[in-house]
Design an enzyme around this catalytic site. Structure first.
Site, short mmCIF file in Angstrom:
data_model
loop_
_atom_site.label_atom_id
_atom_site.label_comp_id
_atom_site.label_asym_id
_atom_site.label_seq_id
_atom_site.Cartn_x
_atom_site.Cartn_y
_atom_site.Cartn_z
N SER A 21 -42.43 -0.16 -8.57
CA SER A 21 -42.17 -1.52 -9.08
C SER A 21 -43.09 -2.61 -8.56
O SER A 21 -43.02 -3.75 -9.04
CB SER A 21 -40.72 -1.92 -8.79
OG SER A 21 -39.88 -1.25 -9.68
N LYS A 66 -39.65 -12.32 -5.34
CA LYS A 66 -38.83 -11.51 -6.25
C LYS A 66 -37.36 -11.74 -5.93
O LYS A 66 -36.98 -11.80 -4.76
CB LYS A 66 -39.22 -10.03 -6.09
CG LYS A 66 -38.58 -9.10 -7.10
CD LYS A 66 -39.07 -7.66 -6.90
CE LYS A 66 -38.47 -6.70 -7.92
NZ LYS A 66 -38.93 -5.30 -7.73
N SER A 68 -40.09 -2.87 -11.91
CA SER A 68 -39.11 -3.93 -12.06
C SER A 68 -39.67 -5.30 -11.68
O SER A 68 -39.11 -6.32 -12.06
CB SER A 68 -37.90 -3.63 -11.18
OG SER A 68 -38.27 -3.61 -9.80
N1 GLN Z 1 -39.34 2.15 -12.66
C1 GLN Z 1 -38.74 2.87 -11.57
C2 GLN Z 1 -37.26 2.92 -11.76
O1 GLN Z 1 -36.79 2.46 -12.75
C3 GLN Z 1 -39.11 2.23 -10.27
C4 GLN Z 1 -38.25 1.10 -9.89
C5 GLN Z 1 -38.64 0.44 -8.60
O2 GLN Z 1 -39.68 0.76 -8.00
N2 GLN Z 1 -37.80 -0.45 -8.16
O3 GLN Z 1 -36.53 3.41 -10.95
#
Ligand code: GLN
Length: 503
Positions: A181, A82, A157
């Protein structure tokens, strides 16, 4: 097996085949690079591909193996990383235009561990900008598409890492999980993702979103593959002050035990507040969850219902704590130290113009929310209250884990939604993580694995397992047991049922 068929194999199988001399790392790596070349146009899982670097690592591994040198278990098995993780000599953007062209001068600890494990790095995967989002639509470089249906989101994400796995562009990938994410993308792509105990994997060199919530973790197509990668990534690191002193949990051994499908004496708690009793969960997602629970019961587990009343406020608390920490973490992108610089006649104007141009709307929204929540007059009302909720969530978990060994829920309320459907509606986007966020607030480990396809739309539904802090091994035991039962019926990992992506 022809060379290209290797992209369908599990990482464990690839490792065994490499050790047995059935295939070379150059062949494996080239097969994945070819696959990426064929289909990554439409999927767009990768922001950067490092064919040369990956093949150089592969060649060196093959040479050492031929010379009879002892090698780590996953040596020669390729991996996707990532773009949140800094990689020396490879561009790193965290999905943001503000870091376009930035070349980190050092490796993250996890990057270093991957290199020491001798795994060829195929490239950097797409993500929502600074890991803010649940669909990868907030990437500064365009969305990733879900290999199951290119009109749908691959989660976020870490949508790039999850899509790369589901599209057979990589057998393993790295993710980061601040509120879901790793687990939510795993859920909507029919893959496996694990968020380790907070501090179990070093965050050194992971571009921070919210430091008290962020955790890096392994992504794969099977429970065993994530276990193997978890053991490579984890362990104490002097460079991370929050790193746990304990050794990495025995993930691989636990997965082996789980695969025997005996759960006698294991107590599994269904979290009432996370299982869709109050609506909002898609019927097919619930159905697959209930069936999975039945399978666990069939293996001897005792299933109990537990209540965690404060989880109702977890999402709200998260969206105060996360923006607060993010607004502080993102202050360093000031046009001076990294990446983009929009030159103006004064330093202030240069910073303003750079941040105005370099950050996307979601990032700006959270910076504004966070600076507001932390401002002198509001700190107690917002940040202080959110921290109190966080303590209540931790207490709910502690009480629940007195009644059971693991907690379970559907990972996400729905199967993957359409690209464009929720991108302009922040609340709808945030609600995807309703079941994943509590684990981050408490620092406990969680896994998502495929529970099957929802009957109404034929798209993946995820099963989440949560364990007490430091008990990551339990995820692998229960996860491997459920997976063994399900894949016996499916005839292999769920991803094998994904339709062929056509370029
Ligand atoms: N979707 C969540 C957010 O927007 C989690 C993001 C993440 O785990 N990096 O914060």
């Amino acid at each position: 097996m022809t060379t290209t068929d290797w992209t369908r194999a599990t990482a464990a199988r690839m490792a065994d085949a490499l050790a047995a001399g059935e295939v070379t790392s150059v062949e494996l790596t080239q097969a994945h690079l070819d696959r990426i070349g064929q289909i990554d146009g439409p999927v767009h899982a990768f922001l950067h591909i490092d064919a040369e670097g990956a093949l150089a690592t592969a060649r060196a591994v093959d040479e050492d193996r031929a010379a009879g040198k002892e090698l780590p278990r996953l040596a020669g098995v390729p991996i996707a990383v990532k773009d949140v993780l800094v990689t020396q000599g490879l561009p790193t953007t965290a999905g943001s235009r503000i870091l376009e062209g930035w070349m980190p001068p050092y490796d993250a600890t996890v990057t270093r561990k991957i290199r020491e494990a001798r795994m060829p790095i195929l490239g950097k995967t797409n993500m929502d900008e600074f890991a803010m989002g649940s669909s990868t639509e907030h990437s500064g470089y365009g969305p990733t598409r879900n290999p199951w249906d290119l009109d749908r989101i691959p989660g976020g994400s870490g949508g790039g890492s999850a899509a790369a796995l589901a599209a057979f562009e990589a057998p393993l990938a790295i993710g980061s999980d601040t509120g879901g994410s790793i687990r939510q993308p795993a859920s909507v792509t029919g893959t496996v993702g694990v968020k380790p105990t907070y501090g179990g994997v070093s965050r050194f060199g992971a571009i921070a979103l919210a430091s008290s919530l962020d955790q890096l973790g392994p992504c794969g197509r099977t429970v065993m593959d994530t276990a193997l990668l978890h053991e490579v990534m984890g362990g104490h690191d002097v460079n991370d002050a929050t790193s746990l002193p304990e050794p990495v949990p025995g993930c691989v051994d636990a997965a082996l035990v789980g695969a025997r499908m005996d759960l006698t004496g294991v107590r599994i708690g269904v979290v009432k507040e996370l299982s869709g009793v109050d609506g909002g969960f898609q019927d097919g997602v619930k159905q697959r969850f209930d069936e999975s629970l039945e399978r666990l019961r069939g293996m001897g587990a005792e299933v109990v219902e537990v209540s965690c009343p404060s989880f109702e406020y977890a999402l709200a608390a998260y969206y105060v704590i996360l923006p607060s920490e993010a607004s502080s973490n993102l202050a360093k992108f000031d046009s001076v130290r990294f990446g983009l610089r929009v030159e103006k006649d004064t330093v202030e104007k240069t910073m303003l113009a750079t941040r105005a141009e370099g950050f996307g709307d979601e990032v700006k929204r959270r910076i504004i929310l966070g600076t507001y929540a932390l401002s002198a007059g509001y700190y107690d009302a917002y940040y202080g209250s959110a921290q109190k909720v966080r303590t209540l969530v931790q207490r709910d978990f502690a009480a629940a884990f007195e009644q059971c060994d693991v907690l379970v829920s559907p990972t996400t309320p729905t199967t993957p939604f359409k690209i464009g459907e929720r991108v302009d509606d922040p609340m709808a986007m945030y609600l995807n993580d309703i079941a994943t966020i509590p684990a981050n607030l408490a620092g406990i480990p969680g896994m998502s694995l495929p529970a099957g396809l929802a009957p109404e739309d034929g798209l993946p539904a995820g099963f989440q397992i949560l364990a007490p802090a430091h008990e990551d091994a339990r995820l692998y035991r229960i996860g491997a047991a459920l997976e063994a039962s399900l894949t016996a019926d499916w005839g292999g990992p769920l991803t094998a049922q994904a339709p062929e992506v056509t370029a």
